[in-house]
Scaffold this motif. Structure first.
Motif, short mmCIF file in Angstrom:
data_model
loop_
_atom_site.label_atom_id
_atom_site.label_comp_id
_atom_site.label_asym_id
_atom_site.label_seq_id
_atom_site.Cartn_x
_atom_site.Cartn_y
_atom_site.Cartn_z
N VAL A 166 -23.93 9.58 54.79
CA VAL A 166 -25.22 10.14 55.20
C VAL A 166 -25.22 11.63 54.94
CG1 VAL A 166 -26.81 10.45 57.13
CG2 VAL A 166 -25.34 8.42 57.05
N VAL A 167 -26.34 12.15 54.45
CA VAL A 167 -26.51 13.60 54.36
C VAL A 167 -27.63 14.01 55.29
CG1 VAL A 167 -28.04 13.44 52.32
CG2 VAL A 167 -26.86 15.60 52.86
N VAL A 168 -27.34 14.97 56.18
CA VAL A 168 -28.32 15.52 57.10
C VAL A 168 -28.67 16.92 56.61
CG1 VAL A 168 -28.77 16.27 59.46
CG2 VAL A 168 -27.43 14.18 59.05
N CYS A 169 -29.93 17.12 56.27
CA CYS A 169 -30.39 18.42 55.74
C CYS A 169 -30.83 19.29 56.91
CB CYS A 169 -31.54 18.20 54.76
SG CYS A 169 -31.12 17.15 53.35
N GLY A 170 -30.05 20.30 57.21
CA GLY A 170 -30.34 21.20 58.32
C GLY A 170 -29.42 20.94 59.50
N TYR A 171 -28.84 22.01 60.06
CA TYR A 171 -27.92 21.87 61.19
C TYR A 171 -28.35 22.76 62.35
CZ TYR A 171 -23.46 20.50 63.31
OH TYR A 171 -22.49 19.94 64.12
N GLY A 172 -29.69 22.75 62.60
CA GLY A 172 -30.18 23.31 63.85
C GLY A 172 -29.93 22.29 64.94
N ASP A 173 -30.60 22.42 66.07
CA ASP A 173 -30.36 21.49 67.16
C ASP A 173 -30.72 20.05 66.80
OD1 ASP A 173 -29.37 23.11 69.48
OD2 ASP A 173 -31.18 24.24 69.03
N VAL A 174 -31.81 19.87 66.02
CA VAL A 174 -32.18 18.53 65.59
C VAL A 174 -31.14 17.98 64.63
CG1 VAL A 174 -33.89 17.18 64.31
CG2 VAL A 174 -34.64 18.89 65.97
N GLY A 175 -30.73 18.78 63.66
CA GLY A 175 -29.70 18.35 62.72
C GLY A 175 -28.39 18.04 63.40
N LYS A 176 -28.03 18.86 64.39
CA LYS A 176 -26.80 18.61 65.15
C LYS A 176 -26.86 17.26 65.85
CE LYS A 176 -25.48 23.42 66.21
NZ LYS A 176 -26.48 24.16 65.44
N GLY A 177 -28.01 16.95 66.47
CA GLY A 177 -28.16 15.66 67.13
C GLY A 177 -28.04 14.50 66.16
N CYS A 178 -28.69 14.63 65.00
CA CYS A 178 -28.62 13.58 63.98
C CYS A 178 -27.18 13.38 63.51
CB CYS A 178 -29.51 13.93 62.79
SG CYS A 178 -31.28 13.87 63.10
N ALA A 179 -26.55 14.48 63.12
CA ALA A 179 -25.21 14.40 62.54
C ALA A 179 -24.20 13.82 63.53
CB ALA A 179 -24.76 15.79 62.07
N LYS A 180 -24.25 14.27 64.77
CA LYS A 180 -23.28 13.81 65.76
C LYS A 180 -23.54 12.37 66.19
CE LYS A 180 -22.16 18.48 67.25
NZ LYS A 180 -22.15 19.50 68.33
N GLY A 181 -24.81 12.00 66.28
CA GLY A 181 -25.13 10.62 66.62
C GLY A 181 -24.69 9.65 65.54
N LEU A 182 -24.91 10.00 64.28
CA LEU A 182 -24.55 9.12 63.17
C LEU A 182 -23.04 9.05 63.00
CD1 LEU A 182 -27.38 10.28 60.78
CD2 LEU A 182 -27.06 7.94 61.58
N ARG A 183 -22.34 10.17 63.18
CA ARG A 183 -20.88 10.14 63.05
C ARG A 183 -20.26 9.27 64.15
NH1 ARG A 183 -17.47 15.62 63.13
NH2 ARG A 183 -18.32 15.70 65.25
N ALA A 184 -20.86 9.32 65.34
CA ALA A 184 -20.32 8.51 66.43
C ALA A 184 -20.41 7.01 66.15
CB ALA A 184 -21.06 8.83 67.72
N GLN A 185 -21.30 6.63 65.22
CA GLN A 185 -21.44 5.23 64.84
C GLN A 185 -20.57 4.87 63.64
OE1 GLN A 185 -23.36 2.90 66.58
NE2 GLN A 185 -23.37 4.61 68.02
N GLY A 186 -19.77 5.82 63.18
CA GLY A 186 -18.86 5.52 62.07
C GLY A 186 -19.34 5.98 60.71
#
Length: 501
Positions: free
Chosen positions: A285-305
């Motif tokens: 997965v590529v998440v474009c942007g690492y503000g608070d929304v991007g942080k939530g997306c990236a960390k949620g998806l990584r937690a799922q593997g």
């Protein structure tokens, strides 16, 4: 109240035109034909998508004259008669998970701090927003409401509000023209003149400033909750067009650190799973942007593997992503290999047609930013590409060589289009919005200039305190000696305005 000295450059923020992609008319017609022929066009598994029977789909609510059980007609929703009971249950369920805004409603109901406030609202129309709307009414306000997103409205909830005489103009699947018609009906009403705006994206502010300048002069304050709308307000301020004070709720601590992170961390998974039945484990997965929304997306998806990459323009956010264990890349470096693309920047054309031409077969593309400009949707409306609607808000787009891309919500906000959102976190934002409206409406003349402000720290802390009892959380109290040592009032605020959390 802290004033924001924004240094954002005056740039193309689409202030002179709505920030939604506009399809050519022929493609609109073709698209509608495809959707109506699909048996999957009406979503039946989620209250967020509840639309009722398919025989209604071809009839615009504008073409039907409706009245509720009390004879009230000042609204336009999908079907007030058939849907309102279901919508009322959805609102009641949301109330159970929104302790902050419900506590605020009980505490302030007798004082009526919004008495004689006439509020134009332009937000997502869902069960959580309905709780906010009914709270504002309990606090003395008169409201008129429209949707800020053409795909996120819960029709049953809109019907429930119409049933209790709330002037609401919204339904799921509005056209661009219908969107502006609904908002215009909220702003320009006989015998009613707005004096406050609650906005999500800046469209109500934009419409009033451009089309009804005399009405805009009567506005006492604007409360804005999205990054897109906040950018518009800063643009207005820098160019001398903002003639009323505004509160930027999006960058308040309670919105930024809770709604923009915790809500996103869960709802990105919910929306992708409901829309596509995707297995997350092992996906790139590529998440474009690492503000608070991007942080939530990236960390949620990584937690799922998932194997998660991040793109960033800001070296500070890029360093955060790197130290959080994500590989920071340019989109071109990974675009051929990823299984899912998620945009969360608030910018435009982050994912271009050139990027999409290089995607692997079956790649899922979606947007978690407010505006639908992040993915260049217009570039996909070309004769050589074939669109097929396979589910509500799910399009398969085919290239001539047979490659297929999965596009969710036509590039609009995917969590509010393809799933529901956690009510508890929305309670935090709704409480901040209500307090911001109360603050601006009751401010003495001259207290606020025509500029953009943040919520005071004390108010952010109060919003948080409203939600602590749910967790049986007990705050430690400073002793007199400790308070003196830190130079603080024992009742707060406990951090300086520059504290980043």
């Amino acid at each position: 109240m802290q004033k924001i000295n924004s240094e954002a450059p005056v740039c193309d923020l689409g202030f002179n035109e709505k920030h939604e992609a506009i399809q050519p008319e022929a493609l609109k017609i073709a698209s509608k034909s495809r959707r109506r022929s699909s048996a999957a066009s009406t979503c039946s598994f989620s209250s967020a998508c509840f639309t009722g029977s398919s025989d209604e789909d071809d009839i615009s609510p504008r073409e039907k004259r409706q009245c509720n059980s009390r004879g009230y007609t000042d609204f336009c929703v999908k079907n007030v008669t058939n849907h309102h009971a279901f919508g009322r249950r959805e609102i009641e369920i949301a109330e159970q998970e929104m302790p902050g805004i419900m506590t605020l409603r009980r505490r302030a109901a007798d004082d009526k701090p919004l008495k004689n406030a006439n509020i134009v609202g332009c937000t997502h129309i869902n069960a959580q927003t309905a709780v906010l709307i009914e709270t504002l009414i309990k606090l003395g306000a008169s409201v008129r409401w429209a949707a800020c997103n053409i795909y996120s409205t819960q029709n049953a909830v809109a019907a429930a509000l119409a049933e209790v005489n709330v002037p609401i103009f919204a339904w799921r699947g509005e056209t661009e023209e219908e969107f502006w018609w609904c908002l215009d009906n909220c702003v320009n009403a006989d015998g009613w003149q707005p004096n406050m705006i609650l906005d999500d994206g800046g469209d109500a502010t934009h419409l009033m400033w451009k089309k009804y300048p005399e009405l805009f002069k009567g506005i006492k304050g604007i409360v804005e909750e999205s990054i897109t709308g906040v950018h518009r307000l800063y643009h207005m301020s820098k160019t001398g067009k903002l003639s009323v004070p505004a509160i930027n709720v999006n960058d308040s601590v309670t919105k930024m650190k809770f709604d923009n992170f915790y809500s996103i961390r869960e709802s990105i998974l919910d929306s992708l799973k409901r829309a596509t039945d995707v297995l997350f484990g092992g996906k790139q997965v590529v998440v474009c942007g690492y503000g608070d929304v991007g942080k939530g997306c990236a960390k949620g998806l990584r937690a799922q593997g998932c194997i998660v990459y991040v793109t960033e323009i800001d070296p500070i956010c890029a360093l955060q992503a790197s130290m959080d264990g994500f590989r920071v890349v340019k989109l071109n470096e990974v675009i051929r290999n990823v299984d899912i693309v998620v945009t969360a920047t608030g910018n435009k054309h982050v994912v271009t047609r050139e990027h999409m031409d290089r995607l692997k077969h079956g790649c899922i593309v979606c947007n978690m930013g407010h505006s639908n400009s992040e993915i260049d949707i217009n570039s996909l409306h070309t004769p050589e590409l074939t669109w097929e609607r396979v589910r509500s808000q799910v399009d398969h787009i085919f290239w001539p060589d047979g490659k297929m891309m999965v596009l969710l919500a036509e590039g609009r906000l995917v969590n509010l289009s393809c799933s529901t959102i956690p009510s508890f976190v929305v309670s935090v934002t709704a409480s901040a919005q209500a307090l911001a409206l109360i603050e601006l409406y009751n401010a003495v003349p001259g207290r606020y200039k025509s500029d953009v402000y943040l919520l005071p720290k004390k108010m952010d802390e109060y919003v948080s305190s409203l939600h602590l009892p749910t967790f049986d959380a007990h705050l430690t109290e400073l002793t007199d000696e400790q308070a003196k040592y830190l130079g603080l009032n024992k009742a707060g605020p406990f951090k300086p305005n520059y504290y980043r959390y």
